[in-house]
Design a protein around this motif. Structure first.
Motif, PDB file in Angstrom:
ATOM      1  N   VAL A 166       0.846  -1.202   0.000  1.00  0.00           N
ATOM      2  CA  VAL A 166       0.000   0.000   0.000  1.00  0.00           C
ATOM      3  C   VAL A 166       0.878   1.248   0.000  1.00  0.00           C
ATOM      4  O   VAL A 166       0.651   2.189  -0.775  1.00  0.00           O
ATOM      5  CB  VAL A 166      -0.939  -0.003   1.218  1.00  0.00           C
ATOM      6  CG1 VAL A 166      -1.611   1.347   1.396  1.00  0.00           C
ATOM      7  CG2 VAL A 166      -1.995  -1.092   1.071  1.00  0.00           C
ATOM      8  N   SER A 167       1.873   1.278   0.866  1.00  0.00           N
ATOM      9  CA  SER A 167       2.747   2.452   0.964  1.00  0.00           C
ATOM     10  C   SER A 167       3.452   2.720  -0.363  1.00  0.00           C
ATOM     11  O   SER A 167       3.545   3.876  -0.812  1.00  0.00           O
ATOM     12  CB  SER A 167       3.789   2.253   2.070  1.00  0.00           C
ATOM     13  OG  SER A 167       3.175   2.105   3.328  1.00  0.00           O
ATOM     14  N   ALA A 168       3.928   1.649  -0.998  1.00  0.00           N
ATOM     15  CA  ALA A 168       4.665   1.811  -2.252  1.00  0.00           C
ATOM     16  C   ALA A 168       3.767   2.336  -3.367  1.00  0.00           C
ATOM     17  O   ALA A 168       4.127   3.281  -4.079  1.00  0.00           O
ATOM     18  CB  ALA A 168       5.300   0.485  -2.649  1.00  0.00           C
ATOM     19  N   VAL A 169       2.584   1.744  -3.519  1.00  0.00           N
ATOM     20  CA  VAL A 169       1.739   2.161  -4.641  1.00  0.00           C
ATOM     21  C   VAL A 169       1.146   3.541  -4.398  1.00  0.00           C
ATOM     22  O   VAL A 169       1.019   4.337  -5.343  1.00  0.00           O
ATOM     23  CB  VAL A 169       0.644   1.104  -4.925  1.00  0.00           C
ATOM     24  CG1 VAL A 169      -0.482   1.158  -3.895  1.00  0.00           C
ATOM     25  CG2 VAL A 169       0.089   1.278  -6.338  1.00  0.00           C
ATOM     26  N   GLN A 170       0.792   3.875  -3.162  1.00  0.00           N
ATOM     27  CA  GLN A 170       0.278   5.221  -2.894  1.00  0.00           C
ATOM     28  C   GLN A 170       1.334   6.277  -3.173  1.00  0.00           C
ATOM     29  O   GLN A 170       1.035   7.338  -3.752  1.00  0.00           O
ATOM     30  CB  GLN A 170      -0.215   5.321  -1.455  1.00  0.00           C
ATOM     31  CG  GLN A 170      -1.524   4.600  -1.187  1.00  0.00           C
ATOM     32  CD  GLN A 170      -2.056   4.860   0.216  1.00  0.00           C
ATOM     33  OE1 GLN A 170      -1.464   5.618   0.992  1.00  0.00           O
ATOM     34  NE2 GLN A 170      -3.164   4.234   0.549  1.00  0.00           N
ATOM     35  N   LYS A 171       2.565   6.016  -2.781  1.00  0.00           N
ATOM     36  CA  LYS A 171       3.651   6.961  -3.056  1.00  0.00           C
ATOM     37  C   LYS A 171       3.823   7.160  -4.555  1.00  0.00           C
ATOM     38  O   LYS A 171       3.974   8.299  -5.032  1.00  0.00           O
ATOM     39  CB  LYS A 171       4.946   6.450  -2.422  1.00  0.00           C
ATOM     40  CG  LYS A 171       6.142   7.363  -2.635  1.00  0.00           C
ATOM     41  CD  LYS A 171       7.390   6.806  -1.965  1.00  0.00           C
ATOM     42  CE  LYS A 171       8.593   7.695  -2.195  1.00  0.00           C
ATOM     43  NZ  LYS A 171       9.824   7.142  -1.547  1.00  0.00           N
TER      44      LYS A 171
END
Length: 383
Positions: free
Chosen positions: A231-236
């Protein structure tokens, strides 16, 4: 797939003791992960079959079927393949989740592959073993292998797999488009950030009977932490740039795992291609003025369907395991005060957690609009 991660994380914060698994191989890591970096897909499939056979904590007597429903696979078209798509499954699920779609797309001329994310296919405790980089590396490697064989490359993903393929596509100019089914961009939890810390203190978030040969029912805290990393990677990535190529995205209004409204907003603001399509299962969203969005009702009383679940979009009604007359029914669906009826024809179907004192809801595991979804895929991909 699992109980809502937000509920589980809050419960662990409030509890002073951790969930204790039974003394079973399913709740003990197998000690190794299969390779995913073989130089050919055939070798990868062969090696992974062997690894599953050696490491799976089998549920039933038909071991060949369990291996088949958890192993990576490929479908080749009858005509020489020019287009290819790599599918990536979600947290706790399996490559087989794409079997119905793969069969249909191969008939349309696609070379289709579906891979196994490290930690899956064997036993729930193996989700304690991989790092997020293992998942990213597996997707990157098999994207490369498929790109070597086709002229036009697409990626597809379900839930967590949607996060992984979107992150790959945003940094890989070879990817021509995306098919995203219940992509896990925005979880319905403000507590997911706690998952990495919790994984240092508690091994398990949820422990259930393992009776589903295609999906883990139990969830180690490490698995939730890996989802948080995706989640953190794709949101960034989505905050930094748009994805300007075509995408098909689906979402249920009643998804018990994700934030459907945030996903719809992301589609409208971060995926601007005019060929893209968003299929929304539920009531028509308010203030809908984007012609790329189609709303289909998920209340189908003639089929005893109250609404759509996180997972049902991928499966044809004819699927032999999860289909309308399939051999497996997800009876455990968040209704602790109700008892399933003896008559299966009295069951209703829904997302996890649907409450109705007069109806028992099993999980909806097939898509009544599956053929329409295939038409949407053909429209977006230009078939």
């Amino acid at each position: 797939m699992f109980l809502r991660i937000s509920f589980l994380l809050v419960a662990l914060v409030l509890l002073s003791s951790c969930a204790m698994p039974p003394d079973s191989p399913r709740f003990q890591p197998s000690g190794s992960l299969p390779r995913h970096d073989q130089p050919s897909f055939d070798e990868y499939v062969r090696d992974t079959h062997a690894w599953i056979a050696d490491n799976r904590a089998f549920i039933g007597d038909d071991r060949h079927r369990e291996i088949a429903l958890n192993a990576p696979f490929e479908r080749r078209p009858d005509t020489p393949e020019k287009r290819g798509i790599l599918f990536v499954h979600g947290l706790g699920s399996s490559p087989w989740y794409f079997t119905d779609m793969a069969n249909a797309m191969a008939e349309d001329g696609w070379l289709v592959r579906s891979i196994l994310l490290p930690g899956h296919g064997s036993r729930p405790a193996d989700l304690m073993l991989p790092a997020h980089e293992d998942w990213e590396d597996a997707v990157a490697h098999h994207t490369q292998l498929l790109a070597n064989e086709v002229d036009e490359l697409w990626l597809g993903g379900f839930s967590t797999g949607g996060n992984l393929v979107t992150a790959q596509a945003l940094k890989d100019d070879r990817v021509e488009g995306l098919l995203l089914f219940s992509p896990g961009f925005y979880p319905d939890s403000q507590y997911l950030f706690l998952a990495p810390a919790i994984s240092y203190f508690w091994d398990w978030l949820d422990i259930d009977d393992e009776d589903n040969i295609a999906t883990y029912q139990s969830l180690p805290s490490r698995g939730a932490a890996l989802y948080y990393r995706s989640v953190s990677a794709v949101q960034k990535n989505l905050e930094a740039e748009h994805f300007d190529k075509p995408v098909l995205m689906t979402m249920s209004q009643h998804d018990s795992v994700l934030d459907p409204a945030a996903t719809l907003d992301a589609f409208q603001t971060r995926f601007p291609n005019p060929k893209s399509r968003f299929v929304w299962y539920g009531d028509t969203p308010p203030h809908l003025d984007d012609p790329r969005i189609t709303a289909l009702t998920s209340y189908l009383p003639e089929r005893r369907i109250s609404n759509f679940s996180h997972m049902n979009v991928l499966f044809a009604p004819e699927n032999p395991y999860y289909g309308e007359a399939g051999s497996y029914t997800m009876l455990e669906n968040g209704q602790e005060d109700l008892t399933p009826p003896d008559d299966p024809d009295a069951l209703w179907f829904s997302a996890w957690g649907q409450q109705d004192p007069e109806k028992y809801h099993a999980r909806l595991t097939w898509n009544p609009y599956f053929d329409e979804l295939l038409d949407d895929i053909r429209e977006v991909t230009g078939d």
